[in-house]
Design an enzyme around this catalytic site. Sequence first.
Site, PDB file in Angstrom:
ATOM      1  CB  CYS A 137      -0.925  -0.004   1.217  1.00 64.27           C
ATOM      2  SG  CYS A 137      -1.939   1.490   1.357  1.00 64.27           S
ATOM      3  CB  CYS A 140      -0.530   2.373   3.961  1.00 62.83           C
ATOM      4  SG  CYS A 140      -2.179   1.885   3.437  1.00 62.83           S
ATOM      5  CG  ASP A 141       3.332   1.091   4.556  1.00 63.84           C
ATOM      6  OD1 ASP A 141       2.935   1.555   5.643  1.00 63.84           O
ATOM      7  OD2 ASP A 141       3.085  -0.069   4.189  1.00 63.84           O
TER       8      ASP A 141
END
Length: 312
Positions: A137, A140-141
């Site tokens: 993701c 997300c990261d």
Amino acid sequence: MSDTNEKFDYIIIGAGVAGLASAQYAARGGLKTLVIDVSIPGGQALTIPTLENYPGVYPALSGTQFCQNMRDQAEGFGAVIIQSEVQSIDKVGSDFKIVTRKDSYIGTCVLIATGAEHRKLGVPGEDKLEGRGVSYCATCDGPFFRNRKIFVIGGGDSACDEAMYLSTLTDDVTLVHRRDTLRAQKAVADRLLANPKVKVIFNAKVKEIKGEGRVQSIELEDTTDGSVTEHQCDAVFIFAGMNPVTQLVEMLPKDEGGYIKTDDDMKTLMPGLYAAGDIRSKSFRQVVTAVSDGAIAAHSAGEYVRNLKAKI
């Protein structure tokens, strides 16, 4: 677990865009509707940095805002959304019994909208370094690897979109694809190939992800001659396809990819049980098609409930 057995007309398992759209249509149509998901509502759409191709949504929204709007709309029409893990689905007479970790519920009909999860490469180092530079993701990261060297694995829409997003965080993104052309839609692929911050390596597959405590390098194998090269990097984002989440309904017929077969009304072979979104066998998976599936499923469920009540 308490055994409430509260009765609903329509129980939706999965709060991605298919489930949320179905909840909105069902609740608005007068069905007592419950949505259950182990995670927060939105599913895969939450990871979309900019949703630019949904008809009527212009200027573009982030996936997070789009999903929040969908949730607000569904709840505004009366749908109940809870966060819990569904453990089993059983047919009890003409109804379905849904058992979660905390409670149980009875539904006249049920929609399976549990979507699909990221497929792993299965190469050495992938599991060991997940969360330490290996990710599935980008939104997300990605911010953890600002101005670092990033590799993206895959050649479809998701891989290209995520590589484009990551290029806003660093000037050093390399996309690796095992074939000689990208699988993404032409507009998506063309935009990626025109991005000066993204380098593309064709005809290569990941052999190993290396690092002690964090990702430090990646080994690539040329698919044409078998030669192996090692590249220093700080993160590897993997977008190698999806696996449908069908554990709750293994008894239903599926296609060769493991996706649930339905008819055009989202009906499965079991009366009163529907499937919609990325879990369903179809040729094209996008937010707009998932929403369409959910709306159709709600319409079908409404007819099913009304006909059953009429017989009673």
